[in-house]
Write an enzyme that holds these catalytic residues in place. Sequence first.
Site, short mmCIF file in Angstrom:
data_model
loop_
_atom_site.label_atom_id
_atom_site.label_comp_id
_atom_site.label_asym_id
_atom_site.label_seq_id
_atom_site.Cartn_x
_atom_site.Cartn_y
_atom_site.Cartn_z
N LYS A 1 2.25 -3.37 7.29
CA LYS A 1 2.48 -3.57 5.86
C LYS A 1 3.93 -3.23 5.51
O LYS A 1 4.57 -3.92 4.69
CB LYS A 1 1.52 -2.72 5.02
CG LYS A 1 0.06 -3.11 5.11
CD LYS A 1 -0.27 -4.49 4.55
CE LYS A 1 -0.16 -4.60 3.05
NZ LYS A 1 -0.68 -5.90 2.54
N THR B 1 0.82 -1.22 0.00
CA THR B 1 0.00 0.00 0.00
C THR B 1 0.85 1.27 0.00
O THR B 1 1.97 1.27 0.53
CB THR B 1 -0.90 -0.01 1.26
OG1 THR B 1 -1.49 1.28 1.43
CG2 THR B 1 -0.13 -0.34 2.53
N ASP B 2 0.29 2.33 -0.54
CA ASP B 2 0.98 3.64 -0.50
C ASP B 2 1.09 4.17 0.92
O ASP B 2 1.85 5.10 1.19
CB ASP B 2 0.29 4.66 -1.41
CG ASP B 2 -1.15 4.99 -1.01
OD1 ASP B 2 -1.66 4.43 -0.03
OD2 ASP B 2 -1.77 5.83 -1.71
N GLU B 3 0.33 3.57 1.87
CA GLU B 3 0.38 4.06 3.26
C GLU B 3 1.72 3.85 3.91
O GLU B 3 2.02 4.45 4.94
CB GLU B 3 -0.68 3.36 4.12
CG GLU B 3 -2.07 3.78 3.80
CD GLU B 3 -3.04 3.64 4.96
OE1 GLU B 3 -2.59 3.56 6.12
OE2 GLU B 3 -4.24 3.63 4.68
N TYR C 1 -1.62 -0.44 11.06
CA TYR C 1 -1.83 -1.14 9.79
C TYR C 1 -0.67 -0.85 8.84
O TYR C 1 -0.03 -1.78 8.30
CB TYR C 1 -3.16 -0.72 9.14
CG TYR C 1 -3.22 -1.00 7.65
CD1 TYR C 1 -3.29 -2.30 7.17
CD2 TYR C 1 -3.19 0.05 6.72
CE1 TYR C 1 -3.33 -2.56 5.80
CE2 TYR C 1 -3.22 -0.20 5.35
CZ TYR C 1 -3.29 -1.50 4.89
OH TYR C 1 -3.32 -1.75 3.54
P1 NAD Z 1 -10.08 -6.89 2.28
O1 NAD Z 1 -10.07 -6.50 3.72
O2 NAD Z 1 -11.29 -6.59 1.47
O3 NAD Z 1 -9.79 -8.46 2.15
C1 NAD Z 1 -8.79 -9.10 2.86
C2 NAD Z 1 -8.97 -10.60 2.65
O4 NAD Z 1 -7.92 -11.28 3.33
C3 NAD Z 1 -10.30 -11.13 3.21
O5 NAD Z 1 -10.91 -11.99 2.28
C4 NAD Z 1 -9.88 -11.89 4.47
O6 NAD Z 1 -10.73 -12.97 4.79
C5 NAD Z 1 -8.48 -12.36 4.07
N1 NAD Z 1 -7.64 -12.63 5.24
C6 NAD Z 1 -7.43 -11.82 6.31
N2 NAD Z 1 -6.61 -12.42 7.19
C7 NAD Z 1 -6.28 -13.63 6.65
C8 NAD Z 1 -5.46 -14.72 7.06
N3 NAD Z 1 -4.80 -14.69 8.23
N4 NAD Z 1 -5.33 -15.79 6.25
C9 NAD Z 1 -6.00 -15.84 5.08
N5 NAD Z 1 -6.81 -14.87 4.63
C10 NAD Z 1 -6.95 -13.77 5.41
O7 NAD Z 1 -8.79 -6.24 1.65
P2 NAD Z 1 -8.55 -5.42 0.29
O8 NAD Z 1 -9.00 -4.02 0.49
O9 NAD Z 1 -9.05 -6.23 -0.85
O10 NAD Z 1 -6.95 -5.40 0.27
C11 NAD Z 1 -6.21 -6.51 -0.27
C12 NAD Z 1 -4.74 -6.19 -0.19
O11 NAD Z 1 -4.47 -4.99 -0.91
C13 NAD Z 1 -4.24 -5.97 1.24
O12 NAD Z 1 -2.96 -6.58 1.36
C14 NAD Z 1 -4.13 -4.45 1.35
O13 NAD Z 1 -3.12 -4.10 2.27
C15 NAD Z 1 -3.78 -4.08 -0.07
N6 NAD Z 1 -4.22 -2.74 -0.48
C16 NAD Z 1 -5.52 -2.34 -0.32
C17 NAD Z 1 -5.92 -1.07 -0.77
C18 NAD Z 1 -7.33 -0.59 -0.60
O14 NAD Z 1 -7.55 0.63 -0.77
N7 NAD Z 1 -8.30 -1.42 -0.33
C19 NAD Z 1 -4.97 -0.22 -1.38
C20 NAD Z 1 -3.65 -0.66 -1.51
C21 NAD Z 1 -3.29 -1.93 -1.08
O1 DAU Z 2 -3.99 4.17 0.73
C1 DAU Z 2 -4.27 2.80 0.62
C2 DAU Z 2 -5.08 2.37 1.82
O2 DAU Z 2 -6.39 2.91 1.62
C3 DAU Z 2 -5.16 0.86 1.98
O3 DAU Z 2 -3.87 0.36 2.23
C4 DAU Z 2 -6.09 0.50 3.13
O4 DAU Z 2 -6.23 -0.91 3.24
C5 DAU Z 2 -7.45 1.11 2.85
O5 DAU Z 2 -8.33 0.86 3.93
C6 DAU Z 2 -7.32 2.61 2.61
O6 DAU Z 2 -6.95 3.30 3.85
P1 DAU Z 2 -7.64 4.69 4.28
O7 DAU Z 2 -7.53 4.85 5.73
O8 DAU Z 2 -7.16 5.80 3.41
O9 DAU Z 2 -9.17 4.34 3.81
P2 DAU Z 2 -10.58 4.59 4.52
O10 DAU Z 2 -11.62 4.24 3.51
O11 DAU Z 2 -10.67 4.00 5.86
O12 DAU Z 2 -10.58 6.17 4.70
C7 DAU Z 2 -10.41 7.03 3.58
C8 DAU Z 2 -10.36 8.45 4.11
O13 DAU Z 2 -11.65 8.79 4.64
C9 DAU Z 2 -9.39 8.64 5.26
O14 DAU Z 2 -8.81 9.92 5.16
C10 DAU Z 2 -10.27 8.56 6.50
C11 DAU Z 2 -11.59 9.13 6.02
N1 DAU Z 2 -12.81 8.56 6.66
C12 DAU Z 2 -12.95 7.22 6.70
C13 DAU Z 2 -14.06 6.65 7.26
C14 DAU Z 2 -14.22 5.15 7.34
C15 DAU Z 2 -13.78 9.40 7.14
O15 DAU Z 2 -13.67 10.66 7.06
N2 DAU Z 2 -14.89 8.85 7.68
C16 DAU Z 2 -15.07 7.50 7.80
O16 DAU Z 2 -16.11 7.07 8.36
#
Ligand code: NAD
Ligand code: DAU
Length: 347
Positions: free
Chosen positions: A162, A134-136, A158
Site C-alpha cells: 500500500k 491505510t494508516d498501516e 500488505y
Molecule cells: P475487501 O478485501 O473487503 O475488498 C477488496 C475488493 O477488491 C474485493 O471486492 C475484491 O474482489 C477486489 N479486488 C481485489 N483484487 C482485485 C483486482 N486485481 N482487480 C479488481 N478488483 C479486485 O477490502 P476493504 O476492507 O473494503 O478495503 C478496501 C480498501 O480500503 C483497500 O484498498 C484497503 O487497503 C483500504 N483500507 C481498508 C481498511 C479496513 O480496515 N478494512 C482500512 C483502511 C484502508
Molecule cells: O489499519 C487499517 C488496516 O486494518 C487495513 O488497512 C487492513 O486492510 C485491515 O485488514 C486492518 O488490518 P489489521 O491487521 O489491523 O486488521 P485485522 O482485523 O486483521 O486485525 C485487527 C487486530 O486483531 C490486529 O492487531 C490483529 C488482531 N487479530 C486479528 C485476527 C484476524 C487477532 O488477535 N486475532 C485474529 O484472529
Amino acid sequence: MVQDVTDKLQTFRRVLVTGGAGFIGSHFVRLLLAAGISEIRVLDKLTYAGNLANLADVLSAPAVTFIQGDIADPEAVAAAMAECDAVVHFAAETHVDRAILEPAPFIQTNVLGTQVLLNAALAYHVRRFVHVSTDEVYGEVLVGAVNEAAPLRPRNPYAASKAAADLLALSYYASYGLPVVVTRGANTYGPYQHPEKLIPLAITNVLEGKPVPIYGDGLQERDWLFVTDHCRAIAFALADGQPGQIYNIGAGNHRPNREVVRAILRLLHCSDEWITYVTDRPGHDRRYAVDPQALMALGWRPTVSFEEGLRQTVAWYQQRRDWWEPMKQGEFAAYAARNYGSRQRMG
Ligand code: NAD
Ligand code: DAU
C-alpha cells in the site's frame, strides 16, 4: 458541526469505483447512489473477498453498472474508465495474515494494478483520482498520533504494497499533474466485512460456537472507524481534497484487541472463556494512530461511537447468517487452517 457532503458530489457525473464489491467499496457505492450520482461503475475482479451479495440492494438501480475485471488488466480498465470524471480506488488485497503467508498477489494487485489505473486515469483526463489507502503505511505509532508528513515505515507485505501504491499515486501528481488525492484510513468495521478480519471473525466464531483467537497478549491497539464514517470521509476527499494531498482518517476510538473482543462477547452474552490466546502475528504492529485534522478542516467528523457501531455490527451478523455462513466455508476454511493451524495455544 457535521457537514453533509452530498451536495458537493453533484459535480461528478460518472464515477468509477474499483473494488466496489468488497466491504468498504460496497458501502461507498450506496453513498454515491444516495447522493444522486447519475452513473456509478463498479470494477471488481470478485476475488475471495469480493461478493456481489454486498451490492444486492443497489445492483438493479439504473445508475449502477457492475463490470467484472482485474485492475491489473489494461484493457478491462480502459473499458471501465472511459468517460469517467472521477475514480475512487478501493480494489486491493487487504488481509495482513494472508500477505504474510503469500505476498505476491499483494504486489500484483496493490502495486501493479494501481499503476494500470493511474495510467488510464491520465489517458482519460479524470478530474479526480482518490487512492484509498491505510494508516498501516506509517507502521507502528507507539504514542500519540501521526500526521500526513510522518515517514512511511510499513512492517508487513500488505502495508508495504500500500505504501508503494501511495507513492506511485503521488508521483503521478508530481510528474504528470494527475489530480490524485490519497486517504489513509484506520481500522474499519461494520456490516459486510469479510469474516477473516478480527471483529467479524470474533462475532461469527461465537455464533458458530467456536473460540475467538487473540494473537499474543491482545494488548495491540487499533483505532476503530465505522464504515459509513470512513465512506463519508472519502467523499469529503473526493469533493474537496486538494490534488497531491494526503488525508488521514481516524476516529479516536483506540481500543486494545482484548477489549474489543470482550465487548463483542458481552453483546453476545458470553464470558471471556470464549477467548483463546494464540501465537502472535509475526511482525505484529503494536498500535496505529493517525491525526485526522487535515480532513476535519474540510468539514468531516466521525459520527458513530464505537459502542453504537459495534452494537449495530453484532446485530447485523446475528441477522445475516445467510451472508457470512457460505463465506466461512471452502476457500476461507483452507486459509484458516493454514493461518490458525500453525499457531500454538498460549495458556
Ligand atoms: P475487501 O478485501 O473487503 O475488498 C477488496 C475488493 O477488491 C474485493 O471486492 C475484491 O474482489 C477486489 N479486488 C481485489 N483484487 C482485485 C483486482 N486485481 N482487480 C479488481 N478488483 C479486485 O477490502 P476493504 O476492507 O473494503 O478495503 C478496501 C480498501 O480500503 C483497500 O484498498 C484497503 O487497503 C483500504 N483500507 C481498508 C481498511 C479496513 O480496515 N478494512 C482500512 C483502511 C484502508
Ligand atoms: O489499519 C487499517 C488496516 O486494518 C487495513 O488497512 C487492513 O486492510 C485491515 O485488514 C486492518 O488490518 P489489521 O491487521 O489491523 O486488521 P485485522 O482485523 O486483521 O486485525 C485487527 C487486530 O486483531 C490486529 O492487531 C490483529 C488482531 N487479530 C486479528 C485476527 C484476524 C487477532 O488477535 N486475532 C485474529 O484472529
